[in-house]
Design a protein around this motif. Structure first.
Motif, PDB file in Angstrom:
ATOM      1  N   ALA A   1      40.523  34.968  38.666  1.00  0.00           N
ATOM      2  CA  ALA A   1      40.312  36.541  38.832  1.00  0.00           C
ATOM      3  C   ALA A   1      38.990  36.718  39.645  1.00  0.00           C
ATOM      4  O   ALA A   1      38.622  37.510  40.667  1.00  0.00           O
ATOM      5  N   VAL A   2      37.926  36.059  39.124  1.00  0.00           N
ATOM      6  CA  VAL A   2      36.477  36.093  39.761  1.00  0.00           C
ATOM      7  C   VAL A   2      36.656  35.638  41.129  1.00  0.00           C
ATOM      8  O   VAL A   2      36.207  36.110  41.881  1.00  0.00           O
ATOM      9  N   ALA A   3      37.307  34.358  41.497  1.00  0.00           N
ATOM     10  CA  ALA A   3      37.329  33.917  42.654  1.00  0.00           C
ATOM     11  C   ALA A   3      38.102  35.015  43.592  1.00  0.00           C
ATOM     12  O   ALA A   3      37.748  34.943  44.802  1.00  0.00           O
ATOM     13  N   LEU A   4      38.996  35.822  43.183  1.00  0.00           N
ATOM     14  CA  LEU A   4      39.598  36.760  44.091  1.00  0.00           C
ATOM     15  C   LEU A   4      39.031  38.030  43.850  1.00  0.00           C
ATOM     16  O   LEU A   4      39.524  39.094  44.765  1.00  0.00           O
ATOM     17  N   GLY A   5      37.940  38.413  43.249  1.00  0.00           N
ATOM     18  CA  GLY A   5      37.377  39.609  43.025  1.00  0.00           C
ATOM     19  C   GLY A   5      38.073  40.749  42.393  1.00  0.00           C
ATOM     20  O   GLY A   5      37.961  41.876  42.575  1.00  0.00           O
ATOM     21  N   TYR A   6      38.876  40.062  41.213  1.00  0.00           N
ATOM     22  CA  TYR A   6      39.841  41.098  40.622  1.00  0.00           C
ATOM     23  C   TYR A   6      39.162  42.043  39.534  1.00  0.00           C
ATOM     24  O   TYR A   6      38.317  41.745  38.897  1.00  0.00           O
ATOM     25  N   ALA A   7      39.362  43.319  39.720  1.00  0.00           N
ATOM     26  CA  ALA A   7      38.922  44.177  38.606  1.00  0.00           C
ATOM     27  C   ALA A   7      40.114  45.034  38.217  1.00  0.00           C
ATOM     28  O   ALA A   7      41.263  45.086  39.074  1.00  0.00           O
ATOM     29  N   ALA A   8      40.237  44.900  36.843  1.00  0.00           N
ATOM     30  CA  ALA A   8      41.569  45.618  36.204  1.00  0.00           C
ATOM     31  C   ALA A   8      41.554  47.275  36.636  1.00  0.00           C
ATOM     32  O   ALA A   8      42.511  48.065  36.242  1.00  0.00           O
ATOM     33  N   ASP A   9      40.383  47.924  37.075  1.00  0.00           N
ATOM     34  CA  ASP A   9      40.389  49.345  37.269  1.00  0.00           C
ATOM     35  C   ASP A   9      39.843  49.482  38.706  1.00  0.00           C
ATOM     36  O   ASP A   9      38.540  49.542  38.978  1.00  0.00           O
ATOM     37  N   ALA A  10      40.486  49.790  40.001  1.00  0.00           N
ATOM     38  CA  ALA A  10      40.130  49.832  41.172  1.00  0.00           C
ATOM     39  C   ALA A  10      39.263  50.842  41.369  1.00  0.00           C
ATOM     40  O   ALA A  10      38.382  51.026  42.354  1.00  0.00           O
ATOM     41  N   SER A  11      39.243  52.094  40.287  1.00  0.00           N
ATOM     42  CA  SER A  11      38.411  53.203  40.818  1.00  0.00           C
ATOM     43  C   SER A  11      36.972  52.903  40.521  1.00  0.00           C
ATOM     44  O   SER A  11      36.037  53.565  41.065  1.00  0.00           O
ATOM     45  N   LYS A  12      36.700  51.575  39.936  1.00  0.00           N
ATOM     46  CA  LYS A  12      35.321  51.401  39.692  1.00  0.00           C
ATOM     47  C   LYS A  12      34.824  50.220  40.575  1.00  0.00           C
ATOM     48  O   LYS A  12      33.850  49.492  40.336  1.00  0.00           O
ATOM     49  N   MET A  13      35.573  49.793  41.713  1.00  0.00           N
ATOM     50  CA  MET A  13      35.115  48.865  42.642  1.00  0.00           C
ATOM     51  C   MET A  13      33.739  49.129  43.274  1.00  0.00           C
ATOM     52  O   MET A  13      33.605  50.433  43.734  1.00  0.00           O
ATOM     53  N   ASP A  14      33.026  48.128  43.534  1.00  0.00           N
ATOM     54  CA  ASP A  14      31.662  48.039  44.169  1.00  0.00           C
ATOM     55  C   ASP A  14      32.014  47.928  45.616  1.00  0.00           C
ATOM     56  O   ASP A  14      32.262  46.783  46.025  1.00  0.00           O
ATOM     57  N   LYS A  15      31.975  48.913  46.365  1.00  0.00           N
ATOM     58  CA  LYS A  15      32.339  48.833  47.805  1.00  0.00           C
ATOM     59  C   LYS A  15      31.351  47.763  48.714  1.00  0.00           C
ATOM     60  O   LYS A  15      31.659  47.240  49.510  1.00  0.00           O
TER      61      LYS A  15
ATOM     62  N   SER B   1      46.705  44.397  35.930  1.00  0.00           N
ATOM     63  CA  SER B   1      46.791  45.828  35.745  1.00  0.00           C
ATOM     64  C   SER B   1      47.225  46.630  36.730  1.00  0.00           C
ATOM     65  O   SER B   1      46.976  46.222  38.139  1.00  0.00           O
ATOM     66  N   GLY B   2      48.366  47.424  36.831  1.00  0.00           N
ATOM     67  CA  GLY B   2      48.576  48.411  38.003  1.00  0.00           C
ATOM     68  C   GLY B   2      47.631  49.201  38.775  1.00  0.00           C
ATOM     69  O   GLY B   2      47.606  49.387  39.869  1.00  0.00           O
ATOM     70  N   LYS B   3      46.774  49.684  37.828  1.00  0.00           N
ATOM     71  CA  LYS B   3      45.498  50.302  38.432  1.00  0.00           C
ATOM     72  C   LYS B   3      44.426  49.280  38.984  1.00  0.00           C
ATOM     73  O   LYS B   3      43.543  49.773  39.472  1.00  0.00           O
ATOM     74  N   GLY B   4      44.658  47.769  38.951  1.00  0.00           N
ATOM     75  CA  GLY B   4      43.685  46.961  39.372  1.00  0.00           C
ATOM     76  C   GLY B   4      43.665  46.697  40.960  1.00  0.00           C
ATOM     77  O   GLY B   4      44.369  47.426  41.558  1.00  0.00           O
ATOM     78  N   TRP B   5      42.907  45.975  41.176  1.00  0.00           N
ATOM     79  CA  TRP B   5      42.720  45.385  42.637  1.00  0.00           C
ATOM     80  C   TRP B   5      42.119  44.147  42.844  1.00  0.00           C
ATOM     81  O   TRP B   5      41.230  43.885  41.912  1.00  0.00           O
ATOM     82  N   CYS B   6      42.341  43.321  43.855  1.00  0.00           N
ATOM     83  CA  CYS B   6      41.916  42.223  44.276  1.00  0.00           C
ATOM     84  C   CYS B   6      41.436  41.745  45.758  1.00  0.00           C
ATOM     85  O   CYS B   6      42.351  42.722  46.678  1.00  0.00           O
ATOM     86  N   ASN B   7      41.027  40.855  46.282  1.00  0.00           N
ATOM     87  CA  ASN B   7      40.825  40.765  47.663  1.00  0.00           C
ATOM     88  C   ASN B   7      41.845  40.288  48.447  1.00  0.00           C
ATOM     89  O   ASN B   7      41.887  40.453  49.606  1.00  0.00           O
ATOM     90  N   VAL B   8      42.998  39.908  47.764  1.00  0.00           N
ATOM     91  CA  VAL B   8      44.360  39.732  48.689  1.00  0.00           C
ATOM     92  C   VAL B   8      45.219  40.702  48.709  1.00  0.00           C
ATOM     93  O   VAL B   8      46.344  40.642  49.046  1.00  0.00           O
ATOM     94  N   TYR B   9      44.676  41.985  48.235  1.00  0.00           N
ATOM     95  CA  TYR B   9      45.420  43.074  48.418  1.00  0.00           C
ATOM     96  C   TYR B   9      46.321  43.102  49.895  1.00  0.00           C
ATOM     97  O   TYR B   9      45.647  43.011  50.711  1.00  0.00           O
ATOM     98  N   ALA B  10      47.588  43.430  49.625  1.00  0.00           N
ATOM     99  CA  ALA B  10      48.098  43.638  51.001  1.00  0.00           C
ATOM    100  C   ALA B  10      49.160  44.726  50.613  1.00  0.00           C
ATOM    101  O   ALA B  10      50.110  44.733  49.612  1.00  0.00           O
ATOM    102  N   LYS B  11      49.054  45.850  51.451  1.00  0.00           N
ATOM    103  CA  LYS B  11      49.908  47.180  51.060  1.00  0.00           C
ATOM    104  C   LYS B  11      51.552  46.823  51.318  1.00  0.00           C
ATOM    105  O   LYS B  11      52.010  46.153  52.104  1.00  0.00           O
ATOM    106  N   LYS B  12      52.095  47.329  50.217  1.00  0.00           N
ATOM    107  CA  LYS B  12      53.504  47.026  50.093  1.00  0.00           C
ATOM    108  C   LYS B  12      54.297  47.739  51.159  1.00  0.00           C
ATOM    109  O   LYS B  12      53.901  48.942  51.397  1.00  0.00           O
ATOM    110  N   ALA B  13      55.248  47.109  51.718  1.00  0.00           N
ATOM    111  CA  ALA B  13      55.941  47.818  52.867  1.00  0.00           C
ATOM    112  C   ALA B  13      56.848  48.920  52.519  1.00  0.00           C
ATOM    113  O   ALA B  13      57.298  49.037  51.389  1.00  0.00           O
TER     114      ALA B  13
END
Length: 102
Positions: A38-52, A90-102
């Protein structure tokens, strides 16, 4: 005697099959943000708290639930992600390999 032996053999088979099925369908563990993957991919369980500043690839509205790798319904709170070893994210999470679902 033969019927008791048959019963025991069949019972052992059924119990074994149930044990294997339970293991196969058991939910994967939820990943923690401190997990090395998770650390390697920059995963956060709550995307709203991501540090841009730390994660410039993040854009508002992106979350695991609308990523192509999320292996659940968009409404699921948690689902497996192959990018994180099949662990639940978490469905509310985010990581660096994010790719929008088609």
């Amino acid at each position: 005697m033969q019927s008791r032996r048959s019963f025991l053999i069949k019972s052992v088979g059924v119990v074994s099959a149930l044990a294997v099925a339970r293991t196969a369908f058991a939910a994967a563990a939820k990943i923690e943000e401190k997990d090395p993957a998770a650390v390697a991919l920059g995963y956060a369980a709550d995307a709203s708290k991501m540090d841009k500043a730390k994660h410039p690839k993040y854009a508002a509205g992106q979350s695991c639930s609308n990523c192509q790798f999320y292996q659940g319904k968009a409404t699921d709170a948690f689902a497996p992600c192959p990018m994180l070893g099949g662990k639940q994210v978490s469905g509310k999470g985010w990581c660096n390999v994010y790719a929008k679902k088609a």
